[in-house]
Design a protein around this motif. Structure first.
Motif, PDB file in Angstrom:
ATOM      1  N   TYR A 257       0.867  -1.171   0.000  1.00  0.00           N
ATOM      2  CA  TYR A 257       0.000   0.000   0.000  1.00  0.00           C
ATOM      3  C   TYR A 257       0.903   1.220   0.000  1.00  0.00           C
ATOM      4  O   TYR A 257       1.707   1.419   0.917  1.00  0.00           O
ATOM      5  N   ALA A 258       0.798   2.030  -1.051  1.00  0.00           N
ATOM      6  CA  ALA A 258       1.768   3.111  -1.247  1.00  0.00           C
ATOM      7  C   ALA A 258       1.089   4.462  -1.403  1.00  0.00           C
ATOM      8  O   ALA A 258       0.046   4.575  -2.054  1.00  0.00           O
ATOM      9  N   VAL A 259       1.715   5.481  -0.812  1.00  0.00           N
ATOM     10  CA  VAL A 259       1.212   6.855  -0.913  1.00  0.00           C
ATOM     11  C   VAL A 259       2.400   7.798  -1.100  1.00  0.00           C
ATOM     12  O   VAL A 259       3.552   7.417  -0.902  1.00  0.00           O
TER      13      VAL A 259
ATOM     14  N   ILE B 139       0.325   4.691 -10.899  1.00  0.00           N
ATOM     15  CA  ILE B 139       1.536   4.983 -10.128  1.00  0.00           C
ATOM     16  C   ILE B 139       1.787   6.481 -10.096  1.00  0.00           C
ATOM     17  O   ILE B 139       2.103   7.061  -9.045  1.00  0.00           O
ATOM     18  N   ALA B 140       1.649   7.148 -11.249  1.00  0.00           N
ATOM     19  CA  ALA B 140       1.882   8.593 -11.327  1.00  0.00           C
ATOM     20  C   ALA B 140       0.901   9.361 -10.445  1.00  0.00           C
ATOM     21  O   ALA B 140       1.276  10.335  -9.781  1.00  0.00           O
ATOM     22  N   VAL B 141      -0.350   8.922 -10.446  1.00  0.00           N
ATOM     23  CA  VAL B 141      -1.368   9.572  -9.611  1.00  0.00           C
ATOM     24  C   VAL B 141      -1.012   9.450  -8.137  1.00  0.00           C
ATOM     25  O   VAL B 141      -1.141  10.412  -7.366  1.00  0.00           O
ATOM     26  N   GLN B 142      -0.539   8.281  -7.734  1.00  0.00           N
ATOM     27  CA  GLN B 142      -0.194   8.088  -6.330  1.00  0.00           C
ATOM     28  C   GLN B 142       1.086   8.833  -5.970  1.00  0.00           C
ATOM     29  O   GLN B 142       1.210   9.339  -4.845  1.00  0.00           O
ATOM     30  N   GLU B 143       2.020   8.924  -6.892  1.00  0.00           N
ATOM     31  CA  GLU B 143       3.220   9.731  -6.643  1.00  0.00           C
ATOM     32  C   GLU B 143       2.848  11.198  -6.420  1.00  0.00           C
ATOM     33  O   GLU B 143       3.468  11.890  -5.603  1.00  0.00           O
ATOM     34  N   ALA B 144       1.830  11.670  -7.134  1.00  0.00           N
ATOM     35  CA  ALA B 144       1.410  13.066  -7.026  1.00  0.00           C
ATOM     36  C   ALA B 144       0.552  13.324  -5.795  1.00  0.00           C
ATOM     37  O   ALA B 144       0.194  14.481  -5.523  1.00  0.00           O
ATOM     38  N   GLY B 145       0.215  12.274  -5.050  1.00  0.00           N
ATOM     39  CA  GLY B 145      -0.602  12.449  -3.858  1.00  0.00           C
ATOM     40  C   GLY B 145      -2.079  12.624  -4.148  1.00  0.00           C
ATOM     41  O   GLY B 145      -2.846  13.012  -3.257  1.00  0.00           O
ATOM     42  N   LEU B 146      -2.497  12.314  -5.378  1.00  0.00           N
ATOM     43  CA  LEU B 146      -3.904  12.494  -5.756  1.00  0.00           C
ATOM     44  C   LEU B 146      -4.754  11.266  -5.470  1.00  0.00           C
ATOM     45  O   LEU B 146      -5.980  11.315  -5.580  1.00  0.00           O
ATOM     46  N   GLY B 147      -4.117  10.172  -5.129  1.00  0.00           N
ATOM     47  CA  GLY B 147      -4.840   8.948  -4.832  1.00  0.00           C
ATOM     48  C   GLY B 147      -3.979   8.012  -4.017  1.00  0.00           C
ATOM     49  O   GLY B 147      -2.763   8.210  -3.893  1.00  0.00           O
ATOM     50  N   VAL B 148      -4.619   6.983  -3.466  1.00  0.00           N
ATOM     51  CA  VAL B 148      -3.909   5.987  -2.669  1.00  0.00           C
ATOM     52  C   VAL B 148      -4.297   4.609  -3.177  1.00  0.00           C
ATOM     53  O   VAL B 148      -5.274   4.457  -3.905  1.00  0.00           O
ATOM     54  N   GLY B 149      -3.534   3.597  -2.795  1.00  0.00           N
ATOM     55  CA  GLY B 149      -3.913   2.255  -3.209  1.00  0.00           C
ATOM     56  C   GLY B 149      -2.756   1.285  -3.229  1.00  0.00           C
ATOM     57  O   GLY B 149      -1.605   1.639  -2.950  1.00  0.00           O
ATOM     58  N   TRP B 150      -3.101   0.044  -3.573  1.00  0.00           N
ATOM     59  CA  TRP B 150      -2.120  -1.032  -3.654  1.00  0.00           C
ATOM     60  C   TRP B 150      -1.383  -0.970  -4.981  1.00  0.00           C
ATOM     61  O   TRP B 150      -1.975  -0.701  -6.022  1.00  0.00           O
TER      62      TRP B 150
END
Length: 303
Positions: free
Chosen positions: A173-175, A231-242
């Motif tokens: 789970y990455a943020v 992955i890019a969305v989660q790197e930007a802090g716009l989403g979370v998830g596995w």
């Protein structure tokens, strides 16, 4: 419908141009010069155009003749390719192989196998199709693809398929490092997570029921087209998830993403090669045998 232009006539024109004379063309084609002259004369009569200008010491192509030759060479090449491909099909080689690749697996993982296949020198076109979730199985079942790479174990449809296990893909789970969840107590609970949008890669299945994973019932979503975008969305802090551990090792190492402990952990996903059991074309089976033991592909799954 009768065609005035034959492959043989185009071969004669090509030989005359390359050898510089009717005599040179006759020698290359193992014919007498009169046969070469007759072929050209008949072509000119059939088309009702002058292909060679004979007013000088040496016959030269007219503009119409030059156009005919240049376009004709494309036909000669196509005819040679057709003949070669026909022989390959007769020997069991397909003309095209369509491969569905689960978005969980980067295309780079297939590059060593594709390079080795190209080195065989067989005229088989390879098409890679990116699929998400059940889309990988859907592409195979509907025959949009001949081979599926990374087909999961839980969305397999009914049908006569042969599979080969590639490995178990682990997830974390990455943020983003500045995301509020990094300051929450771990392991994270559903109440902690559900207030933040989940980054979701949309299922590409057209017929099979679409699937999702790791999303809570009351959680908002930000949907993208593939795993790279997720992955890019989660790197930007716009989403979370596995995310697959193997896919984000660089981001975890340099701090672009942070792995968090979650109370409800996600199980590893079993990934397979899959094909229709009755399909045994040479290109298909070459990739089947190669990828089933490919260490590069395995490394991109199990990390």
């Amino acid at each position: 419908m009768h065609s005035e232009i034959t492959i043989d006539a185009l071969k004669v024109l090509d030989a005359i141009d390359r050898k510089g004379s009717f005599a040179g063309a006759a020698n290359e084609l193992f014919r007498v010069p009169s046969a070469i002259s007759y072929t050209v004369q008949k072509l000119e009569e059939d088309l009702n155009v002058s292909i060679f200008d004979r007013s000088g010491h040496r016959a030269t192509l007219t503009p119409a003749g030059r156009y005919l030759l240049e376009e004709g060479r494309s036909l000669l090449e196509a005819a040679q390719t057709l003949a070669h491909t026909t022989r390959q099909v007769a020997q069991g080689w397909e003309t095209r192989l369509k491969i569905a690749v689960n978005s969980l697996i980067p295309l780079q993982a297939l590059f060593p196998a594709i390079r080795a296949f190209h080195d065989l020198g067989v005229p088989v076109d390879v098409q890679l199709i990116e699929e998400v979730f059940a889309g990988t199985w859907d592409a195979l079942q509907s025959r949009r693809a001949d081979l599926a790479i990374g087909a999961d174990h839980f969305s397999k449809p009914a049908g006569n398929f042969t599979t080969c296990k590639l490995g178990d893909m682990p997830f974390v789970y990455a943020v983003a490092p500045d995301h509020p969840l990094t300051r929450a107590s771990q392991p994270l609970t559903e109440d902690d997570i559900q207030q933040y949008p989940a980054a979701v890669a949309a299922d590409t299945s057209r017929r099979l029921p679409p699937g999702t994973a790791g999303i809570f019932r009351r959680q908002r979503t930000l949907t993208v087209s593939n795993l790279d975008q997720k992955i890019a969305v989660q790197e930007a802090g716009l989403g979370v998830g596995w995310l697959p551990t193997a896919r984000i090792r660089p981001q975890l190492a340099d701090g672009r993403l942070v792995a968090l402990e979650v109370k409800d952990t996600r199980q590893n996903v079993e990934l397979y090669l899959a094909r229709h059991s009755d399909d045994r074309g040479k290109a298909l089976m070459w990739f089947w045998d190669r990828l089933g033991v490919d260490e590069t592909l395995s490394d991109h799954i199990v990390g």
